[in-house]
Design a protein around this motif. Structure first.
Motif, mmCIF file in Angstrom:
data_model
loop_
_atom_site.group_PDB
_atom_site.id
_atom_site.type_symbol
_atom_site.label_atom_id
_atom_site.label_comp_id
_atom_site.label_asym_id
_atom_site.label_seq_id
_atom_site.Cartn_x
_atom_site.Cartn_y
_atom_site.Cartn_z
ATOM 1 N N ALA A 87 103.783 -22.162 121.596
ATOM 2 C CA ALA A 87 103.636 -20.944 122.392
ATOM 3 C C ALA A 87 102.976 -21.211 123.729
ATOM 4 O O ALA A 87 102.079 -22.059 123.838
ATOM 5 C CB ALA A 87 102.818 -19.903 121.618
ATOM 6 N N LEU A 124 98.120 -13.888 120.297
ATOM 7 C CA LEU A 124 98.834 -14.499 119.177
ATOM 8 C C LEU A 124 97.867 -14.959 118.084
ATOM 9 O O LEU A 124 98.196 -14.873 116.893
ATOM 10 C CB LEU A 124 99.688 -15.666 119.678
ATOM 11 N N TYR A 163 99.403 -24.435 121.656
ATOM 12 C CA TYR A 163 99.443 -23.765 122.952
ATOM 13 C C TYR A 163 99.469 -24.789 124.078
ATOM 14 O O TYR A 163 98.658 -25.722 124.099
ATOM 15 C CB TYR A 163 98.220 -22.862 123.138
ATOM 16 N N SER A 215 104.796 -24.027 128.877
ATOM 17 C CA SER A 215 106.140 -23.911 128.290
ATOM 18 C C SER A 215 106.964 -25.156 128.575
ATOM 19 O O SER A 215 107.746 -25.606 127.716
ATOM 20 C CB SER A 215 106.841 -22.675 128.854
ATOM 21 N N ILE A 263 107.886 -19.747 121.849
ATOM 22 C CA ILE A 263 107.692 -18.574 122.706
ATOM 23 C C ILE A 263 107.353 -19.094 124.090
ATOM 24 O O ILE A 263 106.277 -19.666 124.311
ATOM 25 C CB ILE A 263 106.583 -17.643 122.188
ATOM 26 N N ALA A 311 111.329 -15.266 122.852
ATOM 27 C CA ALA A 311 110.940 -15.929 121.598
ATOM 28 C C ALA A 311 112.194 -16.244 120.792
ATOM 29 O O ALA A 311 113.201 -15.538 120.883
ATOM 30 C CB ALA A 311 110.007 -15.035 120.785
#
Length: 262
Positions: free
Chosen positions: A31, A39, A59, A62, A79, A220
């Motif tokens: 994510a 989250l 985390y 991206s 995500i 997502a």
């Protein structure tokens, strides 16, 4: 003696099987870093409600997560903080296309340390460069990380990029850019509004017009190789009213219609 050791080793291995099975049942989520607060809350609540192990959430930017997926890193769900990196992994056939949907929206803002004398900052031309006064503008990587790409696009649209491009302190992700400002190591930074809300040591001094950059959309999807039934259940949870509440509390705009009121 050897037989006894062999039996002992087998017993130890068998004793670990329940724990191993439980570890394997964890949903693994890749994510965007900006999703952490919301989250984490959703994942903790899901685990408490279902009695299942909490999802393991990685985390990062991206861009970094997409590249890890391409290199074979195992995950059940991705995500992203923009459409580009989700398009990238879809193009590599790394997600289940029919599970993809647009989950959230966000805004980008300029932040300063909470004790900064800067209050309301103009964004056009060389106003930002003047406000930096020789200091650095903290941003996520402007070539790959969504927050950095959005920020650069906005600055270019407003005619403010050229005066500051030599003063950028680029971080690996948006939370790292946030931290530079929170620690007072940079006088100004560009992050999502949700990041600013999550950090008490910064304040928002400007918000970029929505038409100054591409729409900020978080898609997502389940990964192609995921065979964890709980992953589908968790993805469905992200559409729920309970998840909506958690996302909106952090300042996100929920783009998907809730599938339930729970």
């Amino acid at each position: 003696m050897l037989k006894r050791r062999s039996l002992l080793g087998m017993a130890v291995a068998l004793s670990l099987l329940p724990g191993m099975a439980q570890a394997q049942s964890n949903v693994v989520i890749f994510a965007a870093a900006s999703l952490k607060n919301a989250l984490d809350e959703i994942a903790t609540s899901w685990s408490k409600d279902t009695g299942k192990p909490a999802p393991k959430i990685s985390y990062a930017a991206s861009s970094a997560l997409a590249k890890q997926m391409e290199q074979g890193a195992p995950a059940d769900m991705f995500i992203s903080a923009d459409l580009d990196w989700m398009d990238y992994v879809q193009g590599k056939n790394l997600i289940k296309n029919d599970t993809r949907f647009n989950l959230l929206g966000n805004k980008i803002v300029i932040i300063a340390p909470k004790d900064s004398k800067i209050a309301n900052l103009a964004l056009k031309g060389d106003d930002l460069a003047k406000a930096l006064a020789g200091g650095k503008l903290s941003m996520a990587n402007v070539d790959a990380v969504p927050a950095g790409k959005y920020g650069k696009a906005a600055l270019e649209k407003l005619g403010a990029w050229s005066p500051v491009k030599g003063s950028i302190a680029q971080a690996e992700n948006v939370r790292a850019a946030l931290l530079l400002v929170a620690r007072g190591e940079a006088p100004l930074g560009i992050v999502y509004s949700t990041d600013a809300a999550a950090e008490p040591n910064v304040k928002i001094v400007a918000t970029f017009p929505e038409d100054s950059h591409p729409p900020i959309i978080y898609p997502a999807a389940l990964t192609k190789d995921s065979n964890n039934a709980d992953a589908k259940a968790f993805l469905d949870l992200l559409r729920s009213g309970k998840a909506r509440t958690a996302f909106e509390k952090q300042g996100f705009t929920v783009l998907v219609k809730s599938n339930s009121s729970t």
